[in-house]
Scaffold this active site. Structure first.
Site, PDB file in Angstrom:
ATOM      1  N   LYS A  65      29.472  45.127  40.014  1.00  0.00           N
ATOM      2  CA  LYS A  65      30.707  45.878  39.714  1.00  0.00           C
ATOM      3  C   LYS A  65      31.082  45.704  38.236  1.00  0.00           C
ATOM      4  O   LYS A  65      30.456  44.906  37.524  1.00  0.00           O
ATOM      5  CB  LYS A  65      31.830  45.370  40.629  1.00  0.00           C
ATOM      6  CG  LYS A  65      32.218  43.907  40.380  1.00  0.00           C
ATOM      7  CD  LYS A  65      33.106  43.358  41.495  1.00  0.00           C
ATOM      8  CE  LYS A  65      33.482  41.912  41.201  1.00  0.00           C
ATOM      9  NZ  LYS A  65      34.219  41.289  42.319  1.00  0.00           N
ATOM     10  N   TYR A  70      47.625  39.551   9.865  1.00  0.00           N
ATOM     11  CA  TYR A  70      48.911  40.048  10.386  1.00  0.00           C
ATOM     12  C   TYR A  70      49.841  38.909  10.761  1.00  0.00           C
ATOM     13  O   TYR A  70      49.411  37.897  11.331  1.00  0.00           O
ATOM     14  CB  TYR A  70      48.661  40.896  11.637  1.00  0.00           C
ATOM     15  CG  TYR A  70      48.135  42.280  11.354  1.00  0.00           C
ATOM     16  CD1 TYR A  70      48.819  43.161  10.517  1.00  0.00           C
ATOM     17  CD2 TYR A  70      46.959  42.705  11.946  1.00  0.00           C
ATOM     18  CE1 TYR A  70      48.334  44.445  10.281  1.00  0.00           C
ATOM     19  CE2 TYR A  70      46.467  43.985  11.722  1.00  0.00           C
ATOM     20  CZ  TYR A  70      47.155  44.847  10.889  1.00  0.00           C
ATOM     21  OH  TYR A  70      46.671  46.108  10.668  1.00  0.00           O
TER      22      TYR A  70
HETATM   23  C1  LIG Z   1      33.689  39.986  42.542  1.00  0.00           C
HETATM   24  C2  LIG Z   1      33.352  39.547  43.913  1.00  0.00           C
HETATM   25  C3  LIG Z   1      32.239  38.726  44.133  1.00  0.00           C
HETATM   26  C4  LIG Z   1      31.454  38.092  43.004  1.00  0.00           C
HETATM   27  O1  LIG Z   1      32.249  37.058  42.454  1.00  0.00           O
HETATM   28  P1  LIG Z   1      31.724  36.149  41.246  1.00  0.00           P
HETATM   29  O2  LIG Z   1      32.789  35.130  41.101  1.00  0.00           O
HETATM   30  O3  LIG Z   1      31.642  37.034  40.046  1.00  0.00           O
HETATM   31  O4  LIG Z   1      30.421  35.588  41.630  1.00  0.00           O
HETATM   32  C5  LIG Z   1      31.881  38.463  45.449  1.00  0.00           C
HETATM   33  N1  LIG Z   1      32.610  38.950  46.481  1.00  0.00           N
HETATM   34  C6  LIG Z   1      33.715  39.710  46.298  1.00  0.00           C
HETATM   35  C7  LIG Z   1      34.475  40.191  47.471  1.00  0.00           C
HETATM   36  C8  LIG Z   1      34.134  40.022  45.004  1.00  0.00           C
HETATM   37  O5  LIG Z   1      35.229  40.758  44.821  1.00  0.00           O
END
Ligand SMILES: *Cc1c(COP(=O)(O)O)cnc(C)c1O
Length: 369
Positions: free
Chosen positions: A39, A258
């Site tokens: 993702k 800044y």
């Molecule tokens: C994002 C996610 C993962 C992966 O998590 P990491 O900490 O990046 O390994 C696994 N399961 C679910 C439901 C998630 O939302």
């Protein structure tokens, strides 16, 4: 002229390191299938490239957040199992089925919509997502029990997985881990014929009790969020660098950037880098009001940020790196400057730096095919 000569920053993505990290995590959970979460555009490195490299390493099951991401993975990988973690979006069941995307069903309305769309034989599979303590997505324990007691409804869903997600897996001794593990054990007993999945990256490190049938690592694949005892086994995947655009001399007592928040204590050579918060390098990683900023690496030495990070520019102190010059590349994060360390300076986590990398870097993939 190569693209990297026209960009302020360049991003090198090591797909062999990604594959090696997947193999390492698979080795930690030999009794389970190891999936991969891609993702967030593959945690910022590019979802298609990540998915294809992981598939070459042997990964068969992928997790995305959204169906739009699922379609991108499907185009690259016609045979992969793809779960959509954010569930079934309203009205989208036919699109999921046509692309063989498996929703992680997380609420009763999703269950009903999925059950009511098309016959079970055309369904690509689905996860029953149960909440065991996040209060985020997932059926309540009561809803899960009710579903388990309705075989006709279950058959209409054509489920292929039961899953839950831990709230605190990065804290080894957190009591939530054991509590959620126990609850998931109960949930699972209601779905004895379904493979089970609980472990994200950190939960893999918690040990075999947490692995079940399928693991779902994300961030560790991409070289971040790894506990110190495993850090040497996980390789850097993404290296972000910025070009030194100019080097200037400033006097003690002058301010930088800044807000004039940083007053120089000594005559200082300052290198100006061509990247900033528009490239996902967080503004809060800068220095000011006595708090030190993150460091970058130039000519094999570390150089601290002076003053605030601008949208397109970062100032660093190179007084102790005399050869630093216009045209050099500075490592913002990578093998020598851990992304998690930069994130700590910015008050966030490596996940957020990786997924927020932005579009301006000249990207280069190495170690593929
Ligand atoms: C994002 C996610 C993962 C992966 O998590 P990491 O900490 O990046 O390994 C696994 N399961 C679910 C439901 C998630 O939302």
């Amino acid at each position: 002229m190569p693209l990297s000569n026209l960009a302020g920053g360049r991003l090198t993505i090591d797909l062999e390191a990604l594959a090696a990290n997947w193999r390492f995590l698979a080795g930690l959970a030999p009794g389970a299938e190891t999936g991969a979460v891609v993702k967030g555009d593959g945690y910022g490195i590019g979802i298609e490239e990540a998915a294809k490299a992981l598939a070459r390493a042997g990964c068969k099951t992928f997790f995305v957040a959204l169906p739009q991401e699922g379609l991108r993975v499907r185009k690259s990988l016609p045979d992969a199992a793809i779960y959509v973690l954010n569930g079934l979006l309203p009205g989208a069941a036919a699109t999921y089925a046509a692309a063989s995307l498996r929703p992680a069903l997380a609420s009763w309305p999703e269950i009903e919509e999925w059950a009511g769309s098309g016959g079970a034989a055309e369904k690509p599979g689905a996860a029953i997502h149960v909440d065991t303590g996040m209060n985020r997505l997932g059926l309540s324990l009561g809803e899960a029990a009710a579903l388990a007691g309705r075989p006709a409804l279950m058959a209409a869903l054509a489920p292929s997985l039961v899953m839950s997600h831990l709230a605190c897996p990065d804290t080894l001794e957190h009591p939530m881990n054991r509590r959620q593990l126990a609850l998931f054990g109960e949930v699972r007993s209601g779905f004895p014929n379904l493979p089970a999945s609980l472990a994200s990256s950190s939960a893999i490190f918690l040990g075999p009790d947490y692995h079940f049938d399928l693991t779902r690592p994300g961030v560790a694949l991409y070289g971040a969020g790894v506990p110190a005892e495993h850090a040497s086994s996980i390789r850097t995947v993404a290296t972000a660098e910025a070009r030194v655009l100019a080097v200037r001399e400033a006097n003690a007592g002058e301010t930088v950037g800044y807000g004039a928040g940083e007053t120089l204590k000594r005559p200082t050579r300052i290198a100006i880098l061509g990247a900033g918060y528009a490239d996902g390098y967080h503004r809060r990683a800068g220095s000011g009001n006595g708090a030190p900023g993150a460091r970058v690496r130039i000519r094999e030495r570390l150089a601290p940020i002076v003053g605030r990070v601008s949208m397109d520019l970062i100032a660093v102190d190179v007084t102790d790196i005399p050869p630093a010059a216009r045209g050099d590349w500075a490592e913002l994060f990578g093998p020598n400057v851990p992304v998690d360390e930069v994130a700590r300076h910015a008050g966030t986590i490596g996940y957020e730096l990786l997924t927020g990398l932005g579009q301006r870097y000249a990207r280069r993939y190495v170690g593929g095919e």
